[in-house]
Motif scaffolding. Structure first.
Motif, PDB file in Angstrom:
ATOM      1  N   GLN A 161     -10.541   3.569   4.874  1.00 38.57           N
ATOM      2  CA  GLN A 161      -9.478   4.052   5.757  1.00 38.57           C
ATOM      3  C   GLN A 161      -8.105   3.806   5.127  1.00 38.57           C
ATOM      4  O   GLN A 161      -7.210   4.661   5.198  1.00 38.57           O
ATOM      5  N   LEU A 162      -7.940   2.646   4.471  1.00 33.00           N
ATOM      6  CA  LEU A 162      -6.672   2.343   3.808  1.00 33.00           C
ATOM      7  C   LEU A 162      -6.432   3.239   2.590  1.00 33.00           C
ATOM      8  O   LEU A 162      -5.292   3.586   2.279  1.00 33.00           O
ATOM      9  N   LEU A 163      -7.523   3.621   1.950  1.00 34.03           N
ATOM     10  CA  LEU A 163      -7.398   4.430   0.726  1.00 34.03           C
ATOM     11  C   LEU A 163      -7.420   5.926   1.001  1.00 34.03           C
ATOM     12  O   LEU A 163      -7.215   6.718   0.077  1.00 34.03           O
ATOM     13  N   ASP A 164      -7.703   6.316   2.216  1.00 39.23           N
ATOM     14  CA  ASP A 164      -7.812   7.744   2.572  1.00 39.23           C
ATOM     15  C   ASP A 164      -8.880   8.436   1.740  1.00 39.23           C
ATOM     16  O   ASP A 164      -8.688   9.557   1.219  1.00 39.23           O
ATOM     17  N   ASN A 210      -3.516   0.958  -4.801  1.00 42.08           N
ATOM     18  CA  ASN A 210      -3.865   0.448  -3.461  1.00 42.08           C
ATOM     19  C   ASN A 210      -5.047  -0.511  -3.510  1.00 42.08           C
ATOM     20  O   ASN A 210      -5.093  -1.498  -2.754  1.00 42.08           O
ATOM     21  N   HIS A 258      -2.869  11.143  -8.267  1.00 40.23           N
ATOM     22  CA  HIS A 258      -3.591  10.706  -7.063  1.00 40.23           C
ATOM     23  C   HIS A 258      -4.487   9.515  -7.378  1.00 40.23           C
ATOM     24  O   HIS A 258      -4.568   8.546  -6.609  1.00 40.23           O
ATOM     25  N   LEU A 268       0.833  -1.199   0.000  1.00 38.74           N
ATOM     26  CA  LEU A 268       0.000   0.000   0.000  1.00 38.74           C
ATOM     27  C   LEU A 268       0.870   1.251   0.000  1.00 38.74           C
ATOM     28  O   LEU A 268       1.913   1.307   0.651  1.00 38.74           O
ATOM     29  N   ARG A 307       0.523   5.278   0.662  1.00 37.91           N
ATOM     30  CA  ARG A 307      -0.346   6.327   1.192  1.00 37.91           C
ATOM     31  C   ARG A 307      -0.108   7.617   0.415  1.00 37.91           C
ATOM     32  O   ARG A 307       1.031   8.050   0.234  1.00 37.91           O
ATOM     33  N   TRP A 308      -1.175   8.257  -0.032  1.00 37.86           N
ATOM     34  CA  TRP A 308      -1.049   9.485  -0.800  1.00 37.86           C
ATOM     35  C   TRP A 308      -0.356  10.608  -0.020  1.00 37.86           C
ATOM     36  O   TRP A 308       0.487  11.326  -0.595  1.00 37.86           O
ATOM     37  N   LYS A 324       2.025  10.398   2.055  1.00 38.46           N
ATOM     38  CA  LYS A 324       3.460  10.118   2.033  1.00 38.46           C
ATOM     39  C   LYS A 324       4.072  10.412   0.653  1.00 38.46           C
ATOM     40  O   LYS A 324       5.181  10.936   0.549  1.00 38.46           O
TER      41      LYS A 324
END
Length: 507
Positions: A427-430, A409, A402, A367, A369-370, A372
Protein backbone atom coordinates in the motif's frame (compact mmCIF):
# COMPACT_ATOMS: atom_id res chain seq x y z
CA UNK A 1 86.66 14.34 -49.84
CA UNK A 2 86.91 13.97 -53.64
CA UNK A 3 85.50 10.75 -55.06
CA UNK A 4 88.89 9.65 -56.44
CA UNK A 5 90.54 10.03 -53.03
CA UNK A 6 87.82 8.02 -51.34
CA UNK A 7 88.19 5.30 -53.98
CA UNK A 8 91.94 5.16 -53.39
CA UNK A 9 91.39 4.94 -49.66
CA UNK A 10 89.00 2.05 -50.18
CA UNK A 11 91.53 0.27 -52.39
CA UNK A 12 94.25 0.78 -49.78
CA UNK A 13 91.97 -0.56 -47.09
CA UNK A 14 91.13 -3.62 -49.20
CA UNK A 15 94.80 -4.27 -49.75
CA UNK A 16 95.47 -3.93 -46.02
CA UNK A 17 92.65 -6.33 -45.12
CA UNK A 18 93.75 -8.85 -47.74
CA UNK A 19 97.31 -8.66 -46.52
CA UNK A 20 96.18 -9.01 -42.93
CA UNK A 21 94.31 -12.18 -43.86
CA UNK A 22 97.42 -13.69 -45.36
CA UNK A 23 99.55 -12.65 -42.44
CA UNK A 24 97.15 -14.28 -39.97
CA UNK A 25 97.71 -17.65 -41.60
CA UNK A 26 101.51 -17.32 -41.83
CA UNK A 27 102.24 -15.30 -38.68
CA UNK A 28 104.20 -18.06 -37.02
CA UNK A 29 106.46 -18.58 -40.04
CA UNK A 30 107.02 -14.80 -40.51
CA UNK A 31 107.98 -14.37 -36.88
CA UNK A 32 110.60 -17.10 -37.16
CA UNK A 33 112.05 -16.02 -40.53
CA UNK A 34 111.82 -12.20 -40.54
CA UNK A 35 113.25 -10.23 -37.59
CA UNK A 36 111.35 -7.11 -38.80
CA UNK A 37 107.95 -8.81 -38.54
CA UNK A 38 106.77 -6.83 -35.48
CA UNK A 39 107.43 -3.54 -37.28
CA UNK A 40 105.54 -4.72 -40.38
CA UNK A 41 102.60 -5.84 -38.26
CA UNK A 42 102.43 -2.46 -36.51
CA UNK A 43 102.58 -0.67 -39.87
CA UNK A 44 99.73 -2.75 -41.26
CA UNK A 45 97.65 -2.22 -38.11
CA UNK A 46 98.08 1.55 -38.39
CA UNK A 47 97.03 1.43 -42.04
CA UNK A 48 93.94 -0.61 -41.12
CA UNK A 49 92.96 1.88 -38.39
CA UNK A 50 93.43 4.85 -40.73
CA UNK A 51 91.32 3.23 -43.44
CA UNK A 52 88.58 2.41 -40.93
CA UNK A 53 88.59 6.02 -39.72
CA UNK A 54 88.28 7.30 -43.29
CA UNK A 55 85.40 4.92 -43.88
CA UNK A 56 83.67 6.09 -40.72
CA UNK A 57 83.95 9.76 -41.61
CA UNK A 58 83.28 9.56 -45.33
CA UNK A 59 80.94 6.60 -45.97
CA UNK A 60 78.82 6.27 -42.80
CA UNK A 61 75.11 5.53 -43.52
CA UNK A 62 74.08 7.98 -40.84
CA UNK A 63 75.95 10.78 -42.60
CA UNK A 64 75.01 9.77 -46.15
CA UNK A 65 73.54 13.14 -47.06
CA UNK A 66 76.52 15.06 -45.67
CA UNK A 67 78.98 12.77 -47.48
CA UNK A 68 77.52 13.75 -50.87
CA UNK A 69 79.41 16.38 -52.75
CA UNK A 70 77.15 19.39 -52.32
CA UNK A 71 76.73 21.93 -55.10
CA UNK A 72 74.47 24.97 -55.23
CA UNK A 73 72.15 24.65 -58.25
CA UNK A 74 70.05 27.73 -57.48
CA UNK A 75 71.01 29.63 -60.63
CA UNK A 76 70.51 26.61 -62.88
CA UNK A 77 67.13 25.87 -61.29
CA UNK A 78 66.00 29.47 -61.84
CA UNK A 79 66.74 29.20 -65.54
CA UNK A 80 65.34 25.68 -65.93
CA UNK A 81 62.05 26.45 -64.14
CA UNK A 82 61.58 29.64 -66.18
CA UNK A 83 62.17 27.73 -69.40
CA UNK A 84 59.79 24.96 -68.33
CA UNK A 85 57.03 27.47 -67.51
CA UNK A 86 57.55 29.11 -70.91
CA UNK A 87 57.29 25.75 -72.70
CA UNK A 88 54.16 24.82 -70.69
CA UNK A 89 52.53 28.12 -71.65
CA UNK A 90 52.81 27.07 -75.31
CA UNK A 91 51.11 23.75 -74.60
CA UNK A 92 54.28 21.66 -74.41
CA UNK A 93 53.67 20.42 -70.86
CA UNK A 94 55.32 17.01 -71.32
CA UNK A 95 58.45 18.58 -72.82
CA UNK A 96 58.56 21.08 -69.99
CA UNK A 97 58.45 18.35 -67.36
CA UNK A 98 61.04 16.24 -69.20
CA UNK A 99 63.40 19.20 -69.33
CA UNK A 100 63.52 19.23 -65.54
CA UNK A 101 64.44 15.55 -65.18
CA UNK A 102 68.22 15.83 -65.56
CA UNK A 103 68.47 18.77 -63.18
CA UNK A 104 66.24 16.98 -60.68
CA UNK A 105 68.68 14.04 -60.68
CA UNK A 106 71.68 16.34 -60.21
CA UNK A 107 70.10 18.17 -57.28
CA UNK A 108 69.01 14.88 -55.73
CA UNK A 109 72.40 13.19 -55.98
CA UNK A 110 74.12 16.35 -54.70
CA UNK A 111 71.70 16.66 -51.73
CA UNK A 112 70.72 20.22 -52.69
CA UNK A 113 67.42 20.09 -50.80
CA UNK A 114 66.14 23.64 -51.59
CA UNK A 115 66.79 23.25 -55.33
CA UNK A 116 65.36 19.73 -55.45
CA UNK A 117 62.28 20.94 -53.60
CA UNK A 118 61.75 23.75 -56.10
CA UNK A 119 61.92 21.32 -59.01
CA UNK A 120 59.43 18.88 -57.46
CA UNK A 121 57.03 21.69 -56.59
CA UNK A 122 57.44 23.07 -60.12
CA UNK A 123 56.31 19.71 -61.51
CA UNK A 124 53.14 19.95 -59.44
CA UNK A 125 52.53 23.61 -60.30
CA UNK A 126 52.89 23.08 -64.05
CA UNK A 127 50.41 20.18 -64.01
CA UNK A 128 48.02 22.21 -61.88
CA UNK A 129 48.06 25.18 -64.28
CA UNK A 130 47.40 22.85 -67.21
CA UNK A 131 44.71 20.99 -65.20
CA UNK A 132 46.24 17.71 -66.37
CA UNK A 133 45.43 15.61 -63.31
CA UNK A 134 46.36 12.31 -64.89
CA UNK A 135 49.84 13.56 -65.72
CA UNK A 136 50.11 15.04 -62.23
CA UNK A 137 49.39 11.64 -60.70
CA UNK A 138 52.00 10.01 -62.93
CA UNK A 139 54.68 12.60 -62.10
CA UNK A 140 54.11 12.51 -58.35
CA UNK A 141 54.15 8.73 -58.34
CA UNK A 142 57.36 8.69 -60.42
CA UNK A 143 59.21 11.33 -58.39
CA UNK A 144 58.33 9.63 -55.09
CA UNK A 145 60.01 6.40 -56.20
CA UNK A 146 63.40 7.84 -57.17
CA UNK A 147 66.52 6.21 -55.73
CA UNK A 148 68.04 8.31 -52.94
CA UNK A 149 65.07 10.65 -52.77
CA UNK A 150 65.24 13.60 -50.39
CA UNK A 151 62.49 13.22 -47.79
CA UNK A 152 62.05 16.94 -47.20
CA UNK A 153 61.54 17.59 -50.88
CA UNK A 154 59.05 14.76 -51.34
CA UNK A 155 57.12 15.87 -48.25
CA UNK A 156 56.85 19.39 -49.66
CA UNK A 157 55.64 18.02 -53.00
CA UNK A 158 52.99 15.93 -51.23
CA UNK A 159 51.85 18.97 -49.25
CA UNK A 160 51.35 20.89 -52.48
CA UNK A 161 49.17 18.09 -53.85
CA UNK A 162 47.14 18.13 -50.61
CA UNK A 163 46.46 21.84 -51.17
CA UNK A 164 45.22 21.04 -54.68
CA UNK A 165 42.87 18.41 -53.24
CA UNK A 166 41.42 20.95 -50.80
CA UNK A 167 40.87 23.47 -53.62
CA UNK A 168 39.43 21.01 -56.15
CA UNK A 169 35.65 21.09 -56.50
CA UNK A 170 35.26 18.25 -58.99
CA UNK A 171 34.52 15.09 -57.03
CA UNK A 172 35.98 12.58 -59.50
CA UNK A 173 39.23 14.55 -59.78
CA UNK A 174 39.47 14.82 -56.02
CA UNK A 175 38.95 11.07 -55.56
CA UNK A 176 41.57 10.30 -58.21
CA UNK A 177 44.16 12.53 -56.53
CA UNK A 178 43.33 11.14 -53.09
CA UNK A 179 43.81 7.54 -54.18
CA UNK A 180 47.08 8.45 -55.91
CA UNK A 181 48.35 10.25 -52.83
CA UNK A 182 47.32 7.42 -50.50
CA UNK A 183 49.28 5.02 -52.68
CA UNK A 184 52.35 7.28 -52.81
CA UNK A 185 52.42 7.91 -49.04
CA UNK A 186 51.75 4.31 -48.02
CA UNK A 187 54.52 3.12 -45.69
CA UNK A 188 56.39 6.46 -45.63
CA UNK A 189 56.64 7.78 -42.09
CA UNK A 190 57.82 11.25 -43.15
CA UNK A 191 54.45 11.92 -44.87
CA UNK A 192 52.19 10.06 -42.43
CA UNK A 193 50.41 13.24 -41.37
CA UNK A 194 49.56 14.16 -44.98
CA UNK A 195 48.28 10.62 -45.54
CA UNK A 196 46.04 10.93 -42.49
CA UNK A 197 44.61 14.23 -43.72
CA UNK A 198 43.73 13.02 -47.20
CA UNK A 199 42.27 9.83 -45.71
CA UNK A 200 39.99 11.96 -43.56
CA UNK A 201 38.87 13.86 -46.67
CA UNK A 202 38.07 10.54 -48.37
CA UNK A 203 36.15 9.38 -45.30
CA UNK A 204 34.11 12.60 -45.33
CA UNK A 205 33.22 12.06 -49.00
CA UNK A 206 32.01 8.52 -48.28
CA UNK A 207 29.97 9.75 -45.31
CA UNK A 208 28.30 12.41 -47.47
CA UNK A 209 27.38 9.63 -49.89
CA UNK A 210 25.62 7.82 -47.03
CA UNK A 211 28.26 5.08 -46.77
CA UNK A 212 28.77 5.37 -43.00
CA UNK A 213 30.30 1.93 -42.51
CA UNK A 214 32.82 2.42 -45.33
CA UNK A 215 33.73 5.89 -44.04
CA UNK A 216 34.36 4.52 -40.54
CA UNK A 217 36.45 1.61 -41.84
CA UNK A 218 38.61 3.94 -43.97
CA UNK A 219 39.39 6.17 -41.01
CA UNK A 220 40.03 3.33 -38.55
CA UNK A 221 42.88 1.97 -40.67
CA UNK A 222 45.06 4.79 -39.36
CA UNK A 223 46.55 4.55 -35.87
CA UNK A 224 47.16 8.26 -35.42
CA UNK A 225 47.90 7.87 -31.69
CA UNK A 226 51.33 6.52 -32.74
CA UNK A 227 52.15 9.49 -35.00
CA UNK A 228 54.92 11.51 -33.41
CA UNK A 229 54.89 14.27 -36.02
CA UNK A 230 51.20 15.14 -35.46
CA UNK A 231 50.45 17.69 -32.73
CA UNK A 232 48.19 16.74 -29.82
CA UNK A 233 45.23 18.86 -30.85
CA UNK A 234 45.06 17.49 -34.39
CA UNK A 235 45.61 13.96 -33.09
CA UNK A 236 42.76 14.31 -30.58
CA UNK A 237 40.50 15.81 -33.25
CA UNK A 238 41.26 12.87 -35.55
CA UNK A 239 40.49 10.28 -32.85
CA UNK A 240 37.25 12.09 -32.02
CA UNK A 241 36.24 11.75 -35.67
CA UNK A 242 36.95 8.01 -35.50
CA UNK A 243 34.88 7.85 -32.30
CA UNK A 244 31.96 9.69 -33.92
CA UNK A 245 31.88 7.44 -36.98
CA UNK A 246 31.96 4.32 -34.81
CA UNK A 247 28.92 5.59 -32.94
CA UNK A 248 27.27 6.47 -36.25
CA UNK A 249 27.61 2.90 -37.48
CA UNK A 250 26.53 1.64 -34.01
CA UNK A 251 29.78 -0.17 -33.26
CA UNK A 252 29.72 0.67 -29.56
CA UNK A 253 32.39 -1.81 -28.50
CA UNK A 254 35.00 -0.38 -30.85
CA UNK A 255 33.86 3.13 -29.95
CA UNK A 256 34.68 2.47 -26.31
CA UNK A 257 38.16 1.21 -27.27
CA UNK A 258 38.81 4.32 -29.37
CA UNK A 259 37.58 6.62 -26.58
CA UNK A 260 40.25 5.21 -24.25
CA UNK A 261 42.97 6.40 -26.62
CA UNK A 262 42.18 10.01 -25.73
CA UNK A 263 44.00 11.45 -22.72
CA UNK A 264 41.76 13.85 -20.79
CA UNK A 265 44.86 15.83 -19.77
CA UNK A 266 44.68 17.46 -23.22
CA UNK A 267 41.41 19.12 -22.17
CA UNK A 268 43.08 21.04 -19.34
CA UNK A 269 44.32 23.56 -21.91
CA UNK A 270 41.59 26.21 -22.43
CA UNK A 271 42.42 26.20 -26.17
CA UNK A 272 41.15 22.59 -26.33
CA UNK A 273 37.84 23.13 -24.54
CA UNK A 274 35.94 22.80 -27.82
CA UNK A 275 37.44 19.29 -28.18
CA UNK A 276 36.50 18.59 -24.57
CA UNK A 277 32.85 19.41 -25.24
CA UNK A 278 32.84 17.23 -28.37
CA UNK A 279 34.41 14.33 -26.48
CA UNK A 280 31.95 14.32 -23.58
CA UNK A 281 28.96 14.79 -25.89
CA UNK A 282 30.05 11.63 -27.72
CA UNK A 283 30.60 9.87 -24.39
CA UNK A 284 27.03 10.79 -23.41
CA UNK A 285 25.72 9.17 -26.59
CA UNK A 286 27.69 6.02 -25.78
CA UNK A 287 26.68 5.82 -22.09
CA UNK A 288 22.99 6.56 -22.68
CA UNK A 289 22.83 3.77 -25.27
CA UNK A 290 23.92 1.25 -22.62
CA UNK A 291 21.79 2.93 -19.89
CA UNK A 292 24.83 3.80 -17.77
CA UNK A 293 23.08 6.67 -16.03
CA UNK A 294 25.83 7.40 -13.49
CA UNK A 295 28.46 7.66 -16.25
CA UNK A 296 26.13 9.93 -18.20
CA UNK A 297 25.76 12.16 -15.16
CA UNK A 298 29.56 12.38 -14.78
CA UNK A 299 29.95 13.29 -18.45
CA UNK A 300 27.39 16.07 -18.10
CA UNK A 301 29.24 17.34 -15.03
CA UNK A 302 32.45 17.60 -17.06
CA UNK A 303 30.57 19.70 -19.60
CA UNK A 304 29.00 21.73 -16.79
CA UNK A 305 32.44 22.52 -15.32
CA UNK A 306 33.68 24.01 -18.61
CA UNK A 307 34.04 27.83 -18.34
CA UNK A 308 32.39 28.50 -21.71
CA UNK A 309 29.28 26.63 -20.52
CA UNK A 310 29.20 28.36 -17.12
CA UNK A 311 29.24 31.74 -18.84
CA UNK A 312 26.12 30.96 -20.90
CA UNK A 313 22.99 30.67 -18.73
CA UNK A 314 20.99 28.81 -21.37
CA UNK A 315 23.74 26.19 -21.71
CA UNK A 316 24.41 25.56 -18.02
CA UNK A 317 20.68 25.45 -17.28
CA UNK A 318 20.11 22.64 -19.77
CA UNK A 319 23.24 20.76 -18.67
CA UNK A 320 22.45 21.09 -14.95
CA UNK A 321 18.92 19.79 -15.53
CA UNK A 322 20.38 16.71 -17.20
CA UNK A 323 22.86 16.27 -14.34
CA UNK A 324 19.94 16.23 -11.88
CA UNK A 325 17.86 13.83 -13.96
CA UNK A 326 20.64 11.30 -14.56
CA UNK A 327 21.89 11.27 -10.97
CA UNK A 328 18.34 10.49 -9.85
CA UNK A 329 18.06 7.75 -12.50
CA UNK A 330 21.31 6.13 -11.30
CA UNK A 331 20.92 3.02 -9.10
CA UNK A 332 21.67 3.64 -5.44
CA UNK A 333 25.17 2.95 -4.14
CA UNK A 334 27.82 4.81 -2.16
CA UNK A 335 29.11 6.73 -5.17
CA UNK A 336 25.63 7.74 -6.27
CA UNK A 337 24.72 8.82 -2.76
CA UNK A 338 27.82 11.00 -2.47
CA UNK A 339 27.33 12.57 -5.91
CA UNK A 340 23.64 13.37 -5.44
CA UNK A 341 24.43 15.27 -2.23
CA UNK A 342 27.14 17.28 -4.03
CA UNK A 343 24.72 18.10 -6.84
CA UNK A 344 22.14 19.24 -4.30
CA UNK A 345 24.67 21.63 -2.73
CA UNK A 346 25.51 23.29 -6.07
CA UNK A 347 24.75 27.04 -5.67
CA UNK A 348 23.40 27.38 -9.22
CA UNK A 349 20.77 24.73 -8.52
CA UNK A 350 18.96 27.28 -6.35
CA UNK A 351 18.08 29.10 -9.58
CA UNK A 352 16.16 25.98 -10.63
CA UNK A 353 13.85 25.54 -7.61
CA UNK A 354 11.73 22.81 -9.21
CA UNK A 355 14.74 20.60 -9.88
CA UNK A 356 16.23 21.37 -6.48
CA UNK A 357 13.03 20.13 -4.80
CA UNK A 358 13.10 17.10 -7.11
CA UNK A 359 16.59 16.14 -5.88
CA UNK A 360 15.56 16.78 -2.27
CA UNK A 361 12.88 14.09 -2.55
CA UNK A 362 15.63 11.47 -2.99
CA UNK A 363 18.04 12.60 -0.25
CA UNK A 364 15.53 12.85 2.60
CA UNK A 365 14.32 9.79 4.50
CA UNK A 366 10.68 10.27 3.66
CA UNK A 367 8.29 8.28 1.48
CA UNK A 368 7.72 9.67 -2.01
CA UNK A 369 4.45 8.72 -3.68
CA UNK A 370 4.75 8.12 -7.42
CA UNK A 371 1.43 9.80 -8.28
CA UNK A 372 2.64 12.97 -6.55
CA UNK A 373 5.96 12.88 -8.43
CA UNK A 374 4.11 12.54 -11.70
CA UNK A 375 1.73 15.32 -10.77
CA UNK A 376 4.30 17.87 -9.53
CA UNK A 377 7.33 17.19 -11.72
CA UNK A 378 5.98 15.12 -14.60
CA UNK A 379 5.13 18.02 -16.92
CA UNK A 380 8.55 19.69 -16.53
CA UNK A 381 10.49 16.44 -16.84
CA UNK A 382 8.67 15.32 -19.98
CA UNK A 383 9.61 18.55 -21.72
CA UNK A 384 13.26 17.49 -21.64
CA UNK A 385 14.90 15.23 -24.21
CA UNK A 386 15.59 12.64 -21.52
CA UNK A 387 11.93 11.74 -20.97
CA UNK A 388 10.60 12.13 -24.49
CA UNK A 389 7.74 9.63 -24.23
CA UNK A 390 7.40 9.55 -28.02
CA UNK A 391 10.70 7.65 -28.23
CA UNK A 392 11.37 4.17 -26.95
CA UNK A 393 14.45 5.31 -24.99
CA UNK A 394 12.50 8.15 -23.34
CA UNK A 395 9.71 5.79 -22.26
CA UNK A 396 12.31 3.37 -20.85
CA UNK A 397 13.91 6.15 -18.79
CA UNK A 398 10.52 7.24 -17.44
CA UNK A 399 9.95 3.66 -16.30
CA UNK A 400 13.41 3.66 -14.71
CA UNK A 401 12.49 6.80 -12.76
CA UNK A 402 9.42 5.01 -11.38
CA UNK A 403 11.68 2.16 -10.28
CA UNK A 404 14.05 4.57 -8.47
CA UNK A 405 11.09 6.03 -6.59
CA UNK A 406 10.02 2.56 -5.47
CA UNK A 407 13.57 1.62 -4.42
CA UNK A 408 13.87 4.85 -2.42
CA UNK A 409 10.60 4.10 -0.60
CA UNK A 410 11.73 0.57 0.24
CA UNK A 411 14.98 1.91 1.75
CA UNK A 412 12.96 4.39 3.82
CA UNK A 413 10.65 1.60 5.01
CA UNK A 414 13.65 -0.56 5.96
CA UNK A 415 15.01 2.34 8.01
CA UNK A 416 11.83 2.94 10.04
CA UNK A 417 10.33 -0.58 10.28
CA UNK A 418 11.76 -3.75 11.73
CA UNK A 419 8.71 -5.73 10.61
CA UNK A 420 5.78 -4.76 8.42
CA UNK A 421 2.91 -6.63 6.83
CA UNK A 422 3.07 -7.23 3.10
CA UNK A 423 -0.38 -5.67 2.76
CA UNK A 424 0.77 -2.41 4.35
CA UNK A 425 4.06 -2.33 2.43
CA UNK A 426 2.45 -2.73 -0.98
CA UNK A 427 0.00 0.00 0.00
CA UNK A 428 2.89 2.37 0.79
CA UNK A 429 4.62 1.51 -2.47
CA UNK A 430 1.49 1.65 -4.65
CA UNK A 431 2.33 -1.79 -6.04
CA UNK A 432 0.84 -5.25 -6.24
CA UNK A 433 2.10 -8.00 -3.97
CA UNK A 434 4.10 -9.67 -6.76
CA UNK A 435 5.74 -6.38 -7.81
CA UNK A 436 6.59 -5.63 -4.17
CA UNK A 437 8.30 -9.02 -3.80
CA UNK A 438 10.22 -8.48 -7.03
CA UNK A 439 11.60 -5.12 -5.92
CA UNK A 440 12.42 -6.43 -2.46
CA UNK A 441 14.31 -9.36 -3.95
CA UNK A 442 16.23 -7.06 -6.28
CA UNK A 443 17.40 -4.82 -3.44
CA UNK A 444 18.32 -7.78 -1.26
CA UNK A 445 20.41 -9.33 -4.03
CA UNK A 446 22.23 -6.02 -4.60
CA UNK A 447 22.81 -5.88 -0.80
CA UNK A 448 21.17 -2.48 -0.55
CA UNK A 449 18.91 -3.71 2.28
CA UNK A 450 18.42 -6.86 4.33
CA UNK A 451 14.93 -8.32 4.29
CA UNK A 452 13.13 -11.61 4.84
CA UNK A 453 9.63 -12.39 3.55
CA UNK A 454 7.36 -14.67 5.62
CA UNK A 455 4.67 -15.51 3.09
CA UNK A 456 2.43 -17.68 5.32
CA UNK A 457 2.34 -15.00 8.01
CA UNK A 458 2.33 -12.17 5.44
CA UNK A 459 5.19 -10.28 7.06
CA UNK A 460 8.41 -8.67 5.82
CA UNK A 461 11.24 -8.44 8.34
CA UNK A 462 14.02 -5.87 7.91
CA UNK A 463 16.00 -7.00 10.98
CA UNK A 464 19.54 -8.06 10.04
CA UNK A 465 20.52 -11.58 11.19
CA UNK A 466 21.96 -11.87 14.68
CA UNK A 467 25.66 -12.46 15.01
CA UNK A 468 26.86 -16.01 15.65
CA UNK A 469 28.44 -17.04 18.99
CA UNK A 470 31.95 -16.97 17.53
CA UNK A 471 31.50 -13.43 16.21
CA UNK A 472 30.08 -12.25 19.55
CA UNK A 473 32.92 -13.86 21.49
CA UNK A 474 35.57 -12.33 19.25
CA UNK A 475 33.94 -8.92 19.60
CA UNK A 476 33.84 -9.28 23.40
CA UNK A 477 37.50 -10.34 23.46
CA UNK A 478 38.52 -7.33 21.39
CA UNK A 479 36.57 -5.00 23.69
CA UNK A 480 38.23 -6.52 26.79
CA UNK A 481 41.69 -6.10 25.22
CA UNK A 482 40.90 -2.52 24.41
CA UNK A 483 39.72 -1.92 28.00
CA UNK A 484 42.86 -3.46 29.49
CA UNK A 485 44.99 -1.31 27.21
CA UNK A 486 43.22 1.83 28.41
CA UNK A 487 43.70 0.76 32.06
CA UNK A 488 47.44 0.19 31.49
CA UNK A 489 47.82 3.60 29.85
CA UNK A 490 45.92 5.27 32.70
CA UNK A 491 48.12 3.60 35.35
CA UNK A 492 51.25 4.74 33.52
CA UNK A 493 50.01 8.33 33.39
CA UNK A 494 49.11 8.26 37.10
CA UNK A 495 52.57 6.94 38.04
CA UNK A 496 54.22 9.58 35.86
CA UNK A 497 52.21 12.34 37.55
CA UNK A 498 53.06 11.04 41.04
CA UNK A 499 56.78 11.06 40.22
CA UNK A 500 56.58 14.63 38.92
CA UNK A 501 54.77 15.76 42.09
CA UNK A 502 57.28 14.03 44.38
CA UNK A 503 60.23 15.68 42.61
CA UNK A 504 58.52 19.06 42.82
CA UNK A 505 57.97 18.70 46.58
CA UNK A 506 61.58 17.65 47.20
CA UNK A 507 62.80 20.82 45.50
Amino acid sequence: MPPSSRANDDDDADEVFNGAGDDDHNMADDDNDDPKAPKKLMKKSSAMAAAAERRRKGDSGANFASSKEKTDFTALVDVAVAEAEKMASFGRLVDALESLNSLEKQTRTSADIPSNTRILVANVSLCKKAADWKLLAERVSLLSKKHGLLKTSVAKMVQEVVKIIDETKDKSTKLELIEMLRTVTDGKIFVEVERARVTRVLSKIREDEGKIVEAADILQDLQVETYGSMDKREKTDFILEQFRLCLAKKDYTRAQIIARKISTKVFQDPANHDLKLRFYELMIVHSTHSSQFLETCKNYRHIYDTPSVKEDEAKWTRVLQNVVIYIVLSPFDNEQSDLIHRVYEDPLLSKLPLFKDFVKCFITSELVRWPKIDEIYGAALKKTDVFDIATEAGAARWKALHERVIEHNIRVAAKYYTRITMKRLKQLLDLSEKETEDFLSKLVVSKTIHARIDRPAGYVSFVPPSKGPTTVLNSWSADVNKLLGLISTTCHLISKEEMVQSIAQSL
